[in-house]
Design an enzyme around this catalytic site. Structure first.
Site, PDB file in Angstrom:
ATOM      1  N   LYS A  75      82.833 -18.281  40.009  1.00 17.28           N
ATOM      2  CA  LYS A  75      84.244 -18.434  40.417  1.00 17.28           C
ATOM      3  C   LYS A  75      84.528 -17.542  41.618  1.00 17.28           C
ATOM      4  O   LYS A  75      83.853 -16.512  41.825  1.00 17.28           O
ATOM      5  CB  LYS A  75      85.210 -18.089  39.277  1.00 17.28           C
TER       6      LYS A  75
ATOM      7  N   PRO B 244      74.832 -13.941  42.527  1.00 17.70           N
ATOM      8  CA  PRO B 244      74.565 -12.506  42.662  1.00 17.70           C
ATOM      9  C   PRO B 244      75.221 -11.713  41.519  1.00 17.70           C
ATOM     10  O   PRO B 244      76.292 -12.086  41.033  1.00 17.70           O
ATOM     11  CB  PRO B 244      75.197 -12.134  44.001  1.00 17.70           C
ATOM     12  N   VAL B 245      74.544 -10.646  41.108  1.00 14.95           N
ATOM     13  CA  VAL B 245      74.985  -9.843  39.942  1.00 14.95           C
ATOM     14  C   VAL B 245      75.949  -8.740  40.383  1.00 14.95           C
ATOM     15  O   VAL B 245      75.781  -8.162  41.465  1.00 14.95           O
ATOM     16  CB  VAL B 245      73.750  -9.239  39.233  1.00 14.95           C
TER      17      VAL B 245
ATOM     18  N   LEU C  59      81.846 -12.453  41.044  1.00 15.05           N
ATOM     19  CA  LEU C  59      81.770 -13.911  40.909  1.00 15.05           C
ATOM     20  C   LEU C  59      81.671 -14.359  39.450  1.00 15.05           C
ATOM     21  O   LEU C  59      81.418 -15.530  39.170  1.00 15.05           O
ATOM     22  CB  LEU C  59      80.556 -14.433  41.701  1.00 15.05           C
ATOM     23  N   ALA C  60      81.859 -13.409  38.521  1.00 16.19           N
ATOM     24  CA  ALA C  60      81.855 -13.692  37.072  1.00 16.19           C
ATOM     25  C   ALA C  60      80.522 -14.254  36.576  1.00 16.19           C
ATOM     26  O   ALA C  60      80.493 -15.109  35.687  1.00 16.19           O
ATOM     27  CB  ALA C  60      83.021 -14.617  36.687  1.00 16.19           C
ATOM     28  N   GLY C  61      79.436 -13.771  37.150  1.00 11.85           N
ATOM     29  CA  GLY C  61      78.110 -14.276  36.776  1.00 11.85           C
ATOM     30  C   GLY C  61      77.804 -14.134  35.288  1.00 11.85           C
ATOM     31  O   GLY C  61      77.337 -15.086  34.651  1.00 11.85           O
ATOM     32  N   GLY C  62      78.051 -12.978  34.728  1.00 10.17           N
ATOM     33  CA  GLY C  62      77.777 -12.760  33.307  1.00 10.17           C
ATOM     34  C   GLY C  62      78.691 -13.611  32.430  1.00 10.17           C
ATOM     35  O   GLY C  62      78.250 -14.231  31.453  1.00 10.17           O
ATOM     36  N   SER C  63      79.974 -13.656  32.798  1.00  7.19           N
ATOM     37  CA  SER C  63      80.945 -14.422  32.001  1.00  7.19           C
ATOM     38  C   SER C  63      80.609 -15.910  31.986  1.00  7.19           C
ATOM     39  O   SER C  63      80.749 -16.580  30.954  1.00  7.19           O
ATOM     40  CB  SER C  63      82.358 -14.239  32.573  1.00  7.19           C
TER      41      SER C  63
ATOM     42  N   ASP D 197      87.183 -12.846  31.454  1.00  7.74           N
ATOM     43  CA  ASP D 197      86.948 -14.013  32.325  1.00  7.74           C
ATOM     44  C   ASP D 197      86.247 -15.167  31.601  1.00  7.74           C
ATOM     45  O   ASP D 197      86.107 -16.255  32.170  1.00  7.74           O
ATOM     46  CB  ASP D 197      86.058 -13.622  33.518  1.00  7.74           C
TER      47      ASP D 197
HETATM   48  P1  ATP Z   1      83.349  -9.808  36.934  1.00  8.43           P
HETATM   49  O1  ATP Z   1      83.882 -10.386  38.220  1.00  8.43           O
HETATM   50  O2  ATP Z   1      83.665 -10.626  35.701  1.00  8.43           O
HETATM   51  O3  ATP Z   1      83.553  -8.344  36.765  1.00  8.43           O
HETATM   52  P2  ATP Z   1      80.838  -9.689  38.194  1.00  8.43           P
HETATM   53  O4  ATP Z   1      80.510 -10.992  38.831  1.00  8.43           O
HETATM   54  O5  ATP Z   1      81.394  -8.622  39.095  1.00  8.43           O
HETATM   55  O6  ATP Z   1      81.776  -9.956  36.997  1.00  8.43           O
HETATM   56  P3  ATP Z   1      78.420  -9.760  36.662  1.00  8.43           P
HETATM   57  O7  ATP Z   1      77.477 -10.500  37.538  1.00  8.43           O
HETATM   58  O8  ATP Z   1      78.970 -10.473  35.494  1.00  8.43           O
HETATM   59  O9  ATP Z   1      79.574  -9.089  37.521  1.00  8.43           O
HETATM   60  O10 ATP Z   1      77.646  -8.422  36.189  1.00  8.43           O
HETATM   61  C1  ATP Z   1      78.333  -7.308  35.689  1.00  8.43           C
HETATM   62  C2  ATP Z   1      77.390  -6.502  34.800  1.00  8.43           C
HETATM   63  O11 ATP Z   1      77.083  -7.255  33.634  1.00  8.43           O
HETATM   64  C3  ATP Z   1      76.085  -6.163  35.464  1.00  8.43           C
HETATM   65  O12 ATP Z   1      75.954  -4.765  35.489  1.00  8.43           O
HETATM   66  C4  ATP Z   1      75.003  -6.782  34.598  1.00  8.43           C
HETATM   67  O13 ATP Z   1      73.915  -5.916  34.344  1.00  8.43           O
HETATM   68  C5  ATP Z   1      75.713  -7.117  33.286  1.00  8.43           C
HETATM   69  N1  ATP Z   1      75.270  -8.397  32.696  1.00  8.43           N
HETATM   70  C6  ATP Z   1      75.094  -8.647  31.408  1.00  8.43           C
HETATM   71  N2  ATP Z   1      74.710  -9.917  31.194  1.00  8.43           N
HETATM   72  C7  ATP Z   1      74.652 -10.517  32.395  1.00  8.43           C
HETATM   73  C8  ATP Z   1      74.322 -11.831  32.822  1.00  8.43           C
HETATM   74  N3  ATP Z   1      73.965 -12.791  31.957  1.00  8.43           N
HETATM   75  N4  ATP Z   1      74.392 -12.109  34.136  1.00  8.43           N
HETATM   76  C9  ATP Z   1      74.791 -11.145  35.015  1.00  8.43           C
HETATM   77  N5  ATP Z   1      75.086  -9.883  34.665  1.00  8.43           N
HETATM   78  C10 ATP Z   1      75.033  -9.559  33.365  1.00  8.43           C
END
Ligand code: ATP
Length: 285
Positions: A11, A96-97, A101-105, A138
């Protein structure tokens, strides 16, 4: 053996406003969220092994109970009162982590949807969102996707008219930010400007893509941008390359521009790739 692969979409935030902080530490927000074509592939298999296993194409992500995908599977089984018959999850990571971009969510949401289908539990959106909310604010949005207004702690969702066809160029600078640290900095200072969220809603209602592009705004950009000058540089470079608007997503650091069409977005990607190798051409979904 039953198996299902789901595309887990990232997202971006068209707007992000932080309204306050609740006694439990959560922040209240008002934001317009949008799914984009950038996605991970999440494969869930019922393998009969009697245990949970997780693999991920990115070697540095945890593959244990701290991964949101693992937690989502556990949350699903405890919510439906089933013992895990043996579930293996594979995440082909492209988002990207820790990038806003809510990758984990979105991985968690994909696991919940996949398990609901594989087990035929037909929990429905309401129940899935309830389970998802316990994993992260999220996750309910990621379960539903599209163009949404998110309020409360992000869980009060109102579907908006779909954004008119659009193209985004995303740039992930070579550093990550902690969402918790950005919220802590926000608590320490009041934002000097806020997004015109109501104007954004009117632009979406009218199908006015230019109006959407002109109202992109994120209160967190001031915080993350004060620490990392690159955010402002990236925004300027995207605008130089013809973006109709540009802004940081979530707590950052990914910053994106919206373009009038695919050709313009592709040309910007070509120009900027030598400076910013982590660049993504995406369609607004
Ligand atoms: P948000 O915008 O919801 O805060 P984000 O995109 O900034 O999320 P994510 O990519 O979700 O961040 O990663 C945040 C943390 O979650 C990272 O430190 C990562 O180690 C942890 N994490 C746990 N499970 C996952 C997953 N399946 N994919 C990505 N990161 C994960």
């Amino acid at each position: 053996m039953k198996e299902l692969t789901r595309e887990a979409y990232a997202k971006i935030n068209f707007t992000l406003d932080v309204l306050g902080r609740l006694p439990n530490g959560y922040h209240t927000v008002r934001m317009v969220m949008q799914s984009i074509s950038l996605h991970d592939d999440v494969t869930v298999r019922l393998d009969g092994s009697g245990k949970m296993t997780l693999r991920c194409s990115l070697p540095y992500l945890p593959v244990d109970h701290t991964n949101l995908a693992w937690r989502a599977a556990n949350a699903f089984y405890s919510a439906v009162g089933m013992r895990d018959p043996g579930t293996s999850v594979f995440i082909r990571k492209r988002i990207p982590v820790a990038a806003g971009l809510a990758g984990g969510s979105t991985n968690a949401a994909a696991v919940l949807r996949a398990l609901d289908t594989l087990h035929g539990t037909a929990l429905g959106d309401g129940r899935l969102c309830e389970i998802g909310l316990r994993l992260g604010a999220d996750v309910p949005y990621c379960l539903l996707g599209g163009t949404m207004l998110a309020e409360g702690i992000g869980e009060r969702l109102t579907r908006l008219p779909a954004c008119p066809e659009g193209w985004a160029v995303l740039i992930k600078p070579p550093f990550s930010v902690s969402t918790a640290a950005v919220y802590a900095a926000m608590d320490a200072s009041q934002p000097t400007a806020r997004p015109d969220t109501d104007g954004m809603l009117r632009a979406l209602d009218a199908g006015d893509y230019q109006g959407v592009c002109h109202r992109l705004y994120n209160v967190m950009e001031a915080v993350t941008g004060a620490k990392h000058r690159q955010i402002h540089e990236i925004r300027s470079r995207l605008l130089d390359c013809g973006a109709l608007g540009a802004v940081m997503s979530g707590s950052g650091p990914t910053t994106y521009g919206l373009f009038a069409g695919e050709a313009q977005a592709r040309a910007a990607c070509e120009t900027l790739k030598p400076e910013y190798p982590e660049i993504f051409l995406c369609k607004i979904l």
